[in-house]
Each structure stands twice: as structure tokens, then as C-alpha cells.
Design a protein around this motif. Sequence first.
Motif, short mmCIF file in Angstrom:
data_model
loop_
_atom_site.label_atom_id
_atom_site.label_comp_id
_atom_site.label_asym_id
_atom_site.label_seq_id
_atom_site.Cartn_x
_atom_site.Cartn_y
_atom_site.Cartn_z
N PRO A 109 53.87 59.32 6.77
CA PRO A 109 55.02 58.50 6.93
C PRO A 109 55.44 57.85 8.44
O PRO A 109 54.37 58.31 9.50
CB PRO A 109 56.02 59.57 7.03
CG PRO A 109 55.57 60.76 6.05
CD PRO A 109 54.20 60.54 6.54
N PRO A 110 56.20 56.80 8.72
CA PRO A 110 56.21 56.06 9.70
C PRO A 110 56.61 56.81 11.07
O PRO A 110 57.09 57.73 10.88
CB PRO A 110 57.36 55.11 9.42
CG PRO A 110 57.47 55.00 8.00
CD PRO A 110 56.89 56.47 7.34
N GLN A 111 55.98 56.39 12.22
CA GLN A 111 56.17 56.76 13.39
C GLN A 111 56.07 55.80 14.57
O GLN A 111 56.06 54.55 14.28
CB GLN A 111 54.86 57.96 13.62
CG GLN A 111 55.10 58.99 12.88
CD GLN A 111 53.97 60.02 13.05
OE1 GLN A 111 53.82 60.67 14.33
NE2 GLN A 111 52.75 60.15 12.49
N GLY A 112 56.35 56.21 15.69
CA GLY A 112 56.17 55.16 16.85
C GLY A 112 57.64 54.79 17.41
O GLY A 112 58.73 55.02 16.92
N ARG A 113 57.43 54.58 18.84
CA ARG A 113 58.55 54.33 19.50
C ARG A 113 58.68 52.78 20.06
O ARG A 113 59.55 52.67 20.93
CB ARG A 113 58.79 55.39 20.73
CG ARG A 113 59.16 56.66 20.42
CD ARG A 113 58.71 57.63 21.28
NE ARG A 113 57.38 57.75 21.45
CZ ARG A 113 57.15 58.92 22.35
NH1 ARG A 113 57.91 59.56 23.16
NH2 ARG A 113 55.80 59.13 22.43
N LEU B 24 53.19 58.39 26.12
CA LEU B 24 54.33 59.17 26.56
C LEU B 24 54.83 58.46 27.72
O LEU B 24 54.38 57.65 28.55
CB LEU B 24 53.79 60.27 27.13
CG LEU B 24 53.28 61.44 26.24
CD1 LEU B 24 52.91 62.71 26.83
CD2 LEU B 24 54.26 61.95 24.99
N THR B 25 56.24 58.51 27.78
CA THR B 25 56.88 57.99 29.02
C THR B 25 57.00 58.70 30.14
O THR B 25 56.55 60.08 30.01
CB THR B 25 58.49 57.77 28.54
OG1 THR B 25 59.00 59.00 28.32
CG2 THR B 25 58.52 56.74 27.49
N GLU B 26 57.09 58.45 31.51
CA GLU B 26 57.18 59.31 32.60
C GLU B 26 58.20 60.31 32.29
O GLU B 26 58.03 61.52 32.75
CB GLU B 26 57.41 58.39 33.88
CG GLU B 26 56.36 57.19 34.01
CD GLU B 26 56.86 56.68 35.21
OE1 GLU B 26 57.84 56.71 35.94
OE2 GLU B 26 55.99 55.51 35.83
N CYS C 226 49.08 56.82 20.33
CA CYS C 226 50.06 56.77 19.26
C CYS C 226 51.03 57.92 19.49
O CYS C 226 52.13 57.93 18.66
CB CYS C 226 49.51 57.02 17.86
SG CYS C 226 48.83 58.53 17.51
N ALA C 227 50.79 59.22 19.92
CA ALA C 227 51.68 60.25 20.24
C ALA C 227 51.94 61.30 19.04
O ALA C 227 52.69 61.89 19.14
CB ALA C 227 53.12 59.90 20.84
N THR C 228 51.11 60.87 18.03
CA THR C 228 51.36 61.85 17.00
C THR C 228 51.06 63.16 17.20
O THR C 228 51.37 64.34 16.70
CB THR C 228 50.30 61.16 15.69
OG1 THR C 228 50.57 59.96 15.43
CG2 THR C 228 50.60 62.36 14.18
#
Length: 378
Positions: A118-122, A350-352, A330-332
Amino acid sequence: MSLTEEIPAPEADNEARTGSAEAFYPLPIATIRQETDAAISIEFAVPPQLHSTFAFKAGQHITLRAHVNGEELRRNYSACVAPHEGALRVAIKRVEGGRFSNWANDTLTKGDVVDVMPPQGRFTWSFNGAEAHRYLGIAGGSGITPVLSLAKTTLMAEPRSHFTLLYGNRHSGAIMFLDELADLKNRFMDRLSVYHFLEDEADEEAPLFNGRLDKDKLGSLIGGLIQPAQCDAVFICGPGPMMDAAEAVLVEAGLAKDRILIERFTAGRASAAEVAAQAEAQTKAGGRKLAITIDGRTRGVVFDAAHASILDTARAAGVAAPFACKAGVCATCRAKVTGGSVTMGPVFGLTEEEIAEGYILTCQAVPQTDEVSLDYDA
């Protein structure tokens, strides 16, 4: 979304996590289109009972899984459609030496079934129909896919907003979605501006659009096609050097970094020093204990220095930790450190703020202390 009558439940072998991000669904291919000589787009048939599972936001991606020559391969592809279009479509461009991309372009046909996460991502944005914004998209090659989704959503979700797209390619035959972009521009003439930049074709009448979107070219557009003070958000996706150049030029021009969103398909090559440092950390981490919480259960695992990361050690021990790219993009594989500490290689997913809160990408991490607790559910 395209419909099909029945579809099996998520795969339930020893690598599937029931009800988790690791679940894959076998989706049949509804249609395939040849977008360029080197790229196809694939629309999946999603049954009604999975519409909510595969609902996505503009800019998000899905992970495809296939077994090619006996090897499991996973690749992320961004949706090249907007949510309001009622379809799930991705584009796959051939990559030189790319095992998955070439297999897909050479062998996939309508009706074939592919495992899809399923879809992911920011790489997304919260659109508000009551507001008026000015957005800038900078794309290169197949990086157009999530930017196209964001542009389409802008035009439909925010009737008073404007979107400018700078799109770089080697030559006109390599431009993905050329006709679709032209149609969109004709439909939304007052709110969509599209500019093509070509490396290997020269336009004598408009030399501004000759050459690649590198730092010099992008810098020359500041004050003209690029008005940093008017940009509410900038969406950047494409080759690494182009993205780095675009970010640098925009920041130098005074645009706040929190207005710049970047989507990376791959990580850059690590330096020799980074490789050596990670190898040393990996060796030192051998034998350290991990407590891994996933789907509400905690499992003890001993880090194996023969594996490159916490993710690889966990999966080798039978823990179905989720992953897609294994490149820190991708951060999965994101988890939160709740005890002890880890060391990480380069990460882009990842963000800070997330790193400060204790989140890590397990595909890039090894334990730094003797006991480390991780929570994939956090």
C-alpha cells in the motif's frame, strides 16, 4: 480505481506481517501504456474492498515486489496520477543495468499479477481549496511522476493556485507524459506553466531552455522563471545532482528550507570514509542485543556482524521487519529507539525532527550500545 472482482488476502508466508506495512497484495495489471521508448506506465486493478487500503495522497509511492531469476526484488514507484482520477498508476523507466526496470519493461503485460505494498511516502502536501498558493515543481527524467501527481492535484483541489513546472530531459523523445502535460497546460492556461529543458537538443530561438538543470542553469532562472519570494512550496524530484543543485540555489536565493520538499528515488554513492566508518561500526556491533517490538510483540535478537544493518539481522532471525529500498530513502523500515543508541549511515528518508525524536532507518543502522530497544509500531 480500476476494479477486479476478487483478490486474495495479503501474502501470509513467514515474511508477511498481518495488518502491517509489510503486507503485499497481489494486484492484476489493468492496462499498460508505452510512455516513451524507454518507459511504460502500469495501471493496477484495485477491487472495491481494497480502495481504502490503496488510497493515496498526491506524491506518494507504492512498493512493487517480484521474483526475477530466482531473486526477490523490491522497488518503489510514485503514482503518476492524482487521487481524484480514481486510478492507481505508476511509471517504470528503464535504468541501465536495472534488474527490475528492464524486467518490467520487457515482460509485464495486461493481466499479469504483481505484489504491491500500500501507498507510503511523505513527499506530499496538504491542499486547501479556500487558499491560493504558488507552487514550483523541478523534475528530471522519471522524477516527473510524483510532481505530476502534485501538479494535477493543485489544479483540481485549489482553484485559485498556480503551478510552474521546470522539467529536464536529455531529448524530446525522452519526455514522459509529454502529451498529457500539453493537455493540462491547454486546460489550465492561466494556472499551469510548463517549461522543458533539453540537454542534447538545441533551440536556437530559445537558448534559455538548452542544457541540463544544473546549478548554473537554475541560478540563471532566479528572478525570472523562479521567483523564490512567491514560492509557497517547491517540489523537487530527479537525478541526485539536479536535486542538490536546485536546493542549493533556492536556499542561496533566500527560500526557507521548510518550503522545499525533495523526493529521492536512490541514495548517492557513499564516500570511502563513510563506507569504512560503517564497516567498523558493524564489526564492533557484533553480539550486541536487540529488543525489537513489531505488531505489539517484542522479540530478542543478537546483532550479527555478518549482516550490514539491524534490518538485515532482524530479517535473518525471522523477524518480518518491513523494508523497500534498503538505501535510506523511502523510510519504510523506520523504527524508534526506545532504549540504548545506534549509529546510522547517510539517510534521506527522515527529517531532522524525527531523528531528534529517536527515529531511525533500520536499513542504515547498527547498535552502538550493548542493549538497544526498537519499536516499529511507534
